[in-house]
Design an enzyme around this catalytic site. Structure first.
Site, PDB file in Angstrom:
ATOM      1  N   ARG A 144       0.817  -1.222   0.000  1.00 33.39           N
ATOM      2  CA  ARG A 144       0.000   0.000   0.000  1.00 33.39           C
ATOM      3  C   ARG A 144       0.846   1.266   0.000  1.00 33.39           C
ATOM      4  NH1 ARG A 144      -5.388  -1.929   2.095  1.00 33.39           N
ATOM      5  NH2 ARG A 144      -6.143   0.196   2.226  1.00 33.39           N
ATOM      6  N   TYR A 147       0.592   4.263  -2.484  1.00 33.96           N
ATOM      7  CA  TYR A 147      -0.472   5.264  -2.288  1.00 33.96           C
ATOM      8  C   TYR A 147      -0.242   6.047  -0.992  1.00 33.96           C
ATOM      9  CZ  TYR A 147      -5.266   7.121  -2.032  1.00 33.96           C
ATOM     10  OH  TYR A 147      -6.375   7.936  -1.952  1.00 33.96           O
ATOM     11  N   ASP A 148      -0.025   5.307   0.102  1.00 34.86           N
ATOM     12  CA  ASP A 148       0.096   5.968   1.403  1.00 34.86           C
ATOM     13  C   ASP A 148       1.236   6.990   1.417  1.00 34.86           C
ATOM     14  OD1 ASP A 148      -1.611   3.840   1.762  1.00 34.86           O
ATOM     15  OD2 ASP A 148      -0.740   3.144   3.636  1.00 34.86           O
ATOM     16  N   VAL A 190     -17.560  -1.321  -1.382  1.00 31.55           N
ATOM     17  CA  VAL A 190     -18.974  -1.054  -1.703  1.00 31.55           C
ATOM     18  C   VAL A 190     -19.315  -1.458  -3.141  1.00 31.55           C
ATOM     19  CG1 VAL A 190     -20.744   0.734  -1.949  1.00 31.55           C
ATOM     20  CG2 VAL A 190     -19.372   0.623   0.149  1.00 31.55           C
ATOM     21  N   ASN A 192     -17.772  -3.601  -5.001  1.00 31.39           N
ATOM     22  CA  ASN A 192     -17.658  -5.066  -5.090  1.00 31.39           C
ATOM     23  C   ASN A 192     -18.910  -5.742  -4.533  1.00 31.39           C
ATOM     24  OD1 ASN A 192     -15.223  -5.372  -6.334  1.00 31.39           O
ATOM     25  ND2 ASN A 192     -14.248  -6.483  -4.652  1.00 31.39           N
ATOM     26  N   THR A 212     -12.721  -2.837  10.422  1.00 28.29           N
ATOM     27  CA  THR A 212     -13.772  -1.807  10.332  1.00 28.29           C
ATOM     28  C   THR A 212     -13.405  -0.696   9.346  1.00 28.29           C
ATOM     29  OG1 THR A 212     -12.878  -0.385  12.080  1.00 28.29           O
ATOM     30  CG2 THR A 212     -14.346  -2.199  12.773  1.00 28.29           C
ATOM     31  N   ARG A 213     -14.467  -0.082   8.818  1.00 25.54           N
ATOM     32  CA  ARG A 213     -14.349   1.131   8.017  1.00 25.54           C
ATOM     33  C   ARG A 213     -15.553   2.006   8.370  1.00 25.54           C
ATOM     34  NH1 ARG A 213     -10.226  -1.147   7.304  1.00 25.54           N
ATOM     35  NH2 ARG A 213      -9.034  -1.432   5.380  1.00 25.54           N
ATOM     36  N   ARG A 277     -10.705   1.796  11.133  1.00 28.18           N
ATOM     37  CA  ARG A 277     -10.584   3.150  10.594  1.00 28.18           C
ATOM     38  C   ARG A 277     -11.864   3.917  10.907  1.00 28.18           C
ATOM     39  NH1 ARG A 277      -9.581   3.169   4.633  1.00 28.18           N
ATOM     40  NH2 ARG A 277      -7.393   2.777   5.015  1.00 28.18           N
TER      41      ARG A 277
HETATM   42  N1  UDP Z   1     -12.889  -5.766   1.304  1.00 34.54           N
HETATM   43  C1  UDP Z   1     -13.577  -6.969   1.360  1.00 34.54           C
HETATM   44  N2  UDP Z   1     -14.084  -7.476   0.202  1.00 34.54           N
HETATM   45  C2  UDP Z   1     -13.981  -6.854  -0.987  1.00 34.54           C
HETATM   46  C3  UDP Z   1     -13.296  -5.609  -1.056  1.00 34.54           C
HETATM   47  C4  UDP Z   1     -12.756  -5.108   0.116  1.00 34.54           C
HETATM   48  O1  UDP Z   1     -13.694  -7.584   2.431  1.00 34.54           O
HETATM   49  O2  UDP Z   1     -14.505  -7.383  -1.990  1.00 34.54           O
HETATM   50  C5  UDP Z   1     -12.354  -5.198   2.542  1.00 34.54           C
HETATM   51  C6  UDP Z   1     -10.882  -4.799   2.500  1.00 34.54           C
HETATM   52  O3  UDP Z   1     -10.071  -5.902   2.819  1.00 34.54           O
HETATM   53  C7  UDP Z   1     -10.837  -3.700   3.538  1.00 34.54           C
HETATM   54  C8  UDP Z   1     -12.211  -3.041   3.442  1.00 34.54           C
HETATM   55  O4  UDP Z   1     -13.055  -3.999   2.800  1.00 34.54           O
HETATM   56  O5  UDP Z   1     -10.685  -4.243   4.827  1.00 34.54           O
HETATM   57  C9  UDP Z   1     -12.227  -1.758   2.646  1.00 34.54           C
HETATM   58  O6  UDP Z   1     -11.562  -2.002   1.450  1.00 34.54           O
HETATM   59  P1  UDP Z   1     -11.525  -0.953   0.266  1.00 34.54           P
HETATM   60  O7  UDP Z   1     -10.751  -1.609  -0.840  1.00 34.54           O
HETATM   61  O8  UDP Z   1     -12.882  -0.475  -0.055  1.00 34.54           O
HETATM   62  O9  UDP Z   1     -10.726   0.322   0.801  1.00 34.54           O
HETATM   63  P2  UDP Z   1      -9.606   0.589   1.929  1.00 34.54           P
HETATM   64  O10 UDP Z   1     -10.350   1.176   3.059  1.00 34.54           O
HETATM   65  O11 UDP Z   1      -8.931  -0.700   2.308  1.00 34.54           O
HETATM   66  O12 UDP Z   1      -8.685   1.531   1.263  1.00 34.54           O
END
Ligand code: UDP
Length: 319
Positions: A144, A147-148, A190, A192, A212-213, A277
């Site tokens: 990552r 990007y980071d 989302v 996906n 979490t997100r 997060r």
């Molecule tokens: N994630 C998941 N299934 C998917 C796509 C993403 O479980 O089909 C998880 C991913 O591992 C992460 C979170 O969802 O923990 C958010 O992923 P995303 O790629 O949307 O963005 P990120 O916050 O990681 O940049």
């Protein structure tokens, strides 16, 4: 902030194009510069015939000049983990070289400047929720990092132009945002899940889904950008929704909103995937009077039509 002429780099992307709409709505003329690496012309089709709109297909990693502008919104960058993994070096270049070039435009014309940064600056955070004062926990050599570290460098260049050249800069740290115009195949959670649910396929949860997100609907996010653009805050401001969900909860919301009978399929967790997060938005509340209004379920419902159409179009094209 009286509306004049704005430059939006990355204006053909998901967030960039919604930002163009907001600027248009306030009476601005907008020139978009985008190399269409991950953005799409279709996101701007509705503005194409407007005399206040210009589109220039160009890579901002080369110096560029679009004539006088009053505001620079620097939004160019791949932003989904799938996109920036495929385009690692362009991501590093646009965050570094591209940022220099966008700031040079602001410097030349005495324009105000706002740049999109990210919650990824906090990495896999050891402080929760994340305040702007937290310096982060980023693996500088992990997958990552393209990007980071690009975005952390973007912030450093921006602050340097503010300190050394007195450019009137702003930095927004964006947390997971979703809504219409996200690309079906950009790999984020989302799109996906919506795509999988609408096709009746398994929803792919990475790891055990306990990470979490905190998901912000696009109109709330854009409202935050516009308020920050009008402010004179130079230090970073978090703009995101503080309601936190596990990824498994997110999957359940998608199943409910789509009415899908899809099952969950567990897949390996990507390396360095942040465990948690959530933005602390005290600063945005106090400084900008900003507060997100749309909860996850409502936002998913508001996005449903778009995802339905996108899935149908993809199926038709495959025939
Ligand atoms: N994630 C998941 N299934 C998917 C796509 C993403 O479980 O089909 C998880 C991913 O591992 C992460 C979170 O969802 O923990 C958010 O992923 P995303 O790629 O949307 O963005 P990120 O916050 O990681 O940049």
């Amino acid at each position: 902030m009286s509306p004049q002429r704005a430059l939006v780099t990355g204006g053909a992307g998901f967030l960039g194009s919604h930002l163009c709409d907001a600027l248009f709505g306030e009476g601005w003329s907008v020139v978009v510069v985008d190399n269409l690496l991950t953005g799409r012309r279709a996101n701007l089709d509705h503005l194409r015939n407007d005399s206040r709109f210009d589109f220039i297909e160009k890579d901002i990693c080369e110096p560029f000049d679009v004539g006088h502008v009053d505001y620079v919104f620097h939004f160019a960058s791949p932003a989904s983990p799938v996109d920036y993994t495929i385009h690692g070096i362009p991501t590093l270049k646009v965050g570094s070289l591209g940022t220099f070039h966008a700031l040079e435009v602001a410097l030349k014309y005495g324009a105000r400047y706002l740049v999109s940064s990210t919650s990824e600056c906090y990495g896999d955070p050891l402080e929760h929720p994340q305040k702007e004062t937290y310096w982060g926990n980023v693996n500088s050599i992990g997958p990552r990092s393209v990007y980071d570290e690009a975005k952390r460098f973007t912030e450093a260049v921006t602050m340097a132009y503010h300190r050394y050249h007195k450019v009137d800069t702003r930095i927004v740290r964006i947390f997971n945002t979703y809504g219409p115009r996200m690309q079906l195949n950009d790999g984020r959670v989302v799109p996906n899940f919506m795509k999988q649910a609408l096709r009746g396929e398994d929803l792919t949860v990475y790891g055990d889904g306990s990470q979490t997100r905190s998901f912000c609907y696009v109109s709330d996010e854009i409202d935050g950008f516009m308020r920050l653009a009008r402010s004179s805050e130079h230090l970073p401001v978090n703009i995101g929704n503080p309601n936190e969900f596990t990824i498994l909860e997110c999957a359940q919301h998608v199943l409910q909103v789509t009415g899908s009978k899809s099952k969950i399929a567990y897949e390996p967790l990507p390396q360095d995937d942040p465990k948690q997060r959530r933005p602390d938005i005290t600063k945005a509340r106090q400084l900008l009077g900003w507060e997100p209004k749309i909860d996850l379920e409502t936002g998913l419902r508001m996005s449903l039509d778009y995802f339905r159409k996108a899935v149908a179009e993809e199926a038709a094209n495959a025939r």
